[in-house]
Design an enzyme around this catalytic site. Sequence first.
Site, short mmCIF file in Angstrom:
data_model
loop_
_atom_site.label_atom_id
_atom_site.label_comp_id
_atom_site.label_asym_id
_atom_site.label_seq_id
_atom_site.Cartn_x
_atom_site.Cartn_y
_atom_site.Cartn_z
N PHE A 123 44.12 24.82 34.82
CA PHE A 123 44.34 23.39 35.06
C PHE A 123 45.49 22.96 34.16
O PHE A 123 45.35 22.98 32.93
CB PHE A 123 43.04 22.67 34.70
CG PHE A 123 43.04 21.18 34.70
CD1 PHE A 123 42.88 20.47 35.89
CD2 PHE A 123 43.12 20.47 33.51
CE1 PHE A 123 42.81 19.09 35.88
CE2 PHE A 123 43.04 19.08 33.49
CZ PHE A 123 42.89 18.39 34.69
N GLU A 379 39.85 18.38 26.21
CA GLU A 379 39.32 17.58 27.32
C GLU A 379 39.18 16.11 26.92
O GLU A 379 38.25 15.41 27.32
CB GLU A 379 37.96 18.15 27.75
CG GLU A 379 37.62 17.78 29.16
CD GLU A 379 37.43 18.97 30.07
OE1 GLU A 379 37.66 20.12 29.65
OE2 GLU A 379 37.07 18.72 31.21
C1 LIG Z 1 42.31 25.57 22.86
C2 LIG Z 1 42.77 24.47 23.76
C3 LIG Z 1 42.59 24.59 25.15
C4 LIG Z 1 43.08 23.60 26.01
N1 LIG Z 1 43.00 23.78 27.38
C5 LIG Z 1 43.64 22.91 28.20
C6 LIG Z 1 43.72 23.16 29.61
O1 LIG Z 1 43.19 24.15 30.12
N2 LIG Z 1 44.42 22.29 30.39
C7 LIG Z 1 45.02 21.18 29.87
O2 LIG Z 1 45.66 20.44 30.62
N3 LIG Z 1 44.94 20.89 28.54
C8 LIG Z 1 44.28 21.74 27.69
N4 LIG Z 1 44.23 21.48 26.34
C9 LIG Z 1 44.89 20.29 25.80
C10 LIG Z 1 43.95 19.23 25.23
O3 LIG Z 1 43.25 18.59 26.26
C11 LIG Z 1 44.80 18.28 24.39
O4 LIG Z 1 45.17 18.98 23.21
C12 LIG Z 1 44.11 16.99 24.03
O5 LIG Z 1 43.90 16.20 25.17
C13 LIG Z 1 44.88 16.16 23.00
O6 LIG Z 1 46.23 16.05 23.33
P1 LIG Z 1 47.33 16.37 22.19
O7 LIG Z 1 46.98 17.71 21.63
O8 LIG Z 1 48.67 16.20 22.77
O9 LIG Z 1 47.08 15.30 21.07
P2 LIG Z 1 47.76 13.83 20.99
O10 LIG Z 1 47.58 13.13 22.28
O11 LIG Z 1 49.12 13.96 20.44
O12 LIG Z 1 46.81 13.13 19.91
C14 LIG Z 1 47.05 13.21 18.49
C15 LIG Z 1 46.07 12.26 17.83
O13 LIG Z 1 46.35 10.91 18.22
C16 LIG Z 1 45.17 10.32 18.74
N5 LIG Z 1 45.49 9.37 19.82
C17 LIG Z 1 46.35 9.56 20.85
N6 LIG Z 1 46.33 8.48 21.65
C18 LIG Z 1 45.46 7.60 21.12
C19 LIG Z 1 45.01 6.28 21.47
N7 LIG Z 1 45.43 5.66 22.58
N8 LIG Z 1 44.10 5.68 20.66
C20 LIG Z 1 43.65 6.30 19.54
N9 LIG Z 1 44.04 7.52 19.14
C21 LIG Z 1 44.93 8.17 19.92
C22 LIG Z 1 44.35 11.49 19.28
O14 LIG Z 1 42.99 11.16 19.41
C23 LIG Z 1 44.61 12.54 18.21
O15 LIG Z 1 43.77 12.33 17.12
C24 LIG Z 1 43.71 22.45 25.47
C25 LIG Z 1 43.86 22.32 24.06
C26 LIG Z 1 43.43 23.33 23.23
C27 LIG Z 1 43.69 23.19 21.74
#
Ligand SMILES: Cc1cc2nc3c(=O)[nH]c(=O)nc-3n(C[C@H](O)[C@H](O)[C@H](O)COP(=O)(O)OP(=O)(O)OC[C@H]3O[C@@H](n4cnc5c(N)ncnc54)[C@H](O)[C@@H]3O)c2cc1C
Length: 395
Positions: A123, A379
Site C-alpha cells: 500500500f 497507520e
Molecule cells: C515500519 C514502517 C512501516 C510503514 N508501512 C507503511 C506502508 O505500508 N504504507 C504506507 O503508506 N505508509 C507506511 N508507513 C508510514 C507511516 O504511516 C508514517 O510514518 C506515519 O503516518 C507518519 O508519517 P511521517 O513519518 O511522515 O511523520 P510526520 O507526518 O512527519 O509526523 C511527524 C510528527 O508530527 C506530528 N504531526 C503531524 N501532523 C500533525 C498534526 N496535524 N497535528 C499534530 N501533530 C502532527 C506527528 O504526529 C509526528 O509526531 C510505515 C512507517 C514505518 C516506520
Amino acid sequence: MDFQLSDEQRLLRDTVREFARAEIAPVAEELDRTKSFPYELVARMGELGLMGIPFEEEYGGGGADTLAYTLCVEELARVDSSVSITLAAHTSLGTMPIHLWGSDEQKSEWLPALCRGERLAAFGLTEPEAGSDAGATRTRARLDGDEWVIDGSKQFITNAGTEISGCVTITAVTGQEEGASTAARLGSASQGGPREISNIIVPNGTPGYEPGEPYRKMGWNASDTRPLQFSECRVPAQNLLGRRGEGFKNFLHILDGGRIGVAAMGVGLAQGALDEAVSYAKERRAFGQPISKFQAIQAKIADISAQIEAARLLTYRAALEKDRGESFTLTAAQAKLITGRLAVRATEEAVQIHGGYGYIEEYPVCRFYRDAKILTIGEGTDEIQQLVIARQLGC
Ligand SMILES: Cc1cc2nc3c(=O)[nH]c(=O)nc-3n(C[C@H](O)[C@H](O)[C@H](O)COP(=O)(O)OP(=O)(O)OC[C@H]3O[C@@H](n4cnc5c(N)ncnc54)[C@H](O)[C@@H]3O)c2cc1C
C-alpha cells in the site's frame, strides 16, 4: 454488545495460536536477528488460508469477517510482530483496495495469488513530503495514450520489495479538479490548488518502478519496509483502481479499517509481553522466593492484564461495527490510540520484570520492546488518532 465468538472464529483463533506457538516462536528470534523476511511462514500462512481471510471465496479468500481477521492478527503479534504486520499490511492495506474497488478483471488477475500468499500486496500512500498530511502527495501520473506514466516516490512501504511482492497500489495526482481546494475537501493540512488524486496498481517488475534498499529499523526486523521510486513508469490505463479522483478518499477508508488490524497487533503484543512476564516472574527467585510473590511485581501484572482486556474489547467492538456496516472510524481510532500506548507500556513493564535479562536479546521481551514503538506511529500517529477522534466528537 455481545462478544461471544462463533465456532468458526474460535477455531480460526485456536488454529493461528497453535501455528504461532509451534512454527513461529521457534524461529522468531533468528528471523529478527538476521533481518530475514519470513518466506516459509508466509507460504505456510497461505496454505492455512490466512493470507486472504476477509476476501470473497470465489477468488480464493476465506469469506470471513473482520473479527476473525482481528483474532488472527492478534494471535500472530502475541508471538511475532514482524509476521503479524506482514499479514496485516498484505491484507487490510495491500489487498483490500483491490477487493473493494477492483474491476472483475483486476480481481481475477490479483486476488487468487494474493489470497494464496504466493504474492504480496503493498500500500503506497506515504511519501517523503506526505506522511500524516497524506493528501500532500507529489507522485504524479499522466495519461499518455492508453498508459499512465508515473513519476514520484513513496516512503516506508511494507511488503513492496520481497521476492514474492506482486504489486503496490498507490495514490498519485492524476490531474486538476474543479471546485473547492483539495485541502479543504479532503481534510488535508496541505495547501495549494485543487488536485485530483487517484489509485493505480503498479505490478512489481514494471520498468521504471524500483523498490529501494530496506530500511534499518528499530523493530519489525523481519518485515520488509522500503522506499519506492517511480521514473517514467508506464502501466496500462486499466490499472486505475476505482474511480478517477476518488483515490485519497478511498485510501482514508482503507486506513480506518487498517487501524483495527494495528490495534489487534497492540493487543496481541501486550498479551505476549504479559505471558512472558508472568511465566518469568513465577520462575525467577529473589530474597528466597519467586519474584511473582512481590506486590510491586503483582501490581504491574494486574494493571497490564486489566488494560489488555479493556483494549481487546474496544478493538473487537471496532471490528464488529465494521462487520455490521456501521460507522467505525471513531472506535477504530480510539482502539488504535490506546492499544499502541498499551503495547509500549506493557513491553516496558515486561522488560522491567525480567531485570537485566530483559535487556538481552535471547529473551522475547527484548524484541517485543523494540517492536512496540511503531504502533504509536504507523497507520497514523497518536496525534493523528487524537485529531480523528476529536473530529468525530464534533471538534
Ligand atoms: C515500519 C514502517 C512501516 C510503514 N508501512 C507503511 C506502508 O505500508 N504504507 C504506507 O503508506 N505508509 C507506511 N508507513 C508510514 C507511516 O504511516 C508514517 O510514518 C506515519 O503516518 C507518519 O508519517 P511521517 O513519518 O511522515 O511523520 P510526520 O507526518 O512527519 O509526523 C511527524 C510528527 O508530527 C506530528 N504531526 C503531524 N501532523 C500533525 C498534526 N496535524 N497535528 C499534530 N501533530 C502532527 C506527528 O504526529 C509526528 O509526531 C510505515 C512507517 C514505518 C516506520
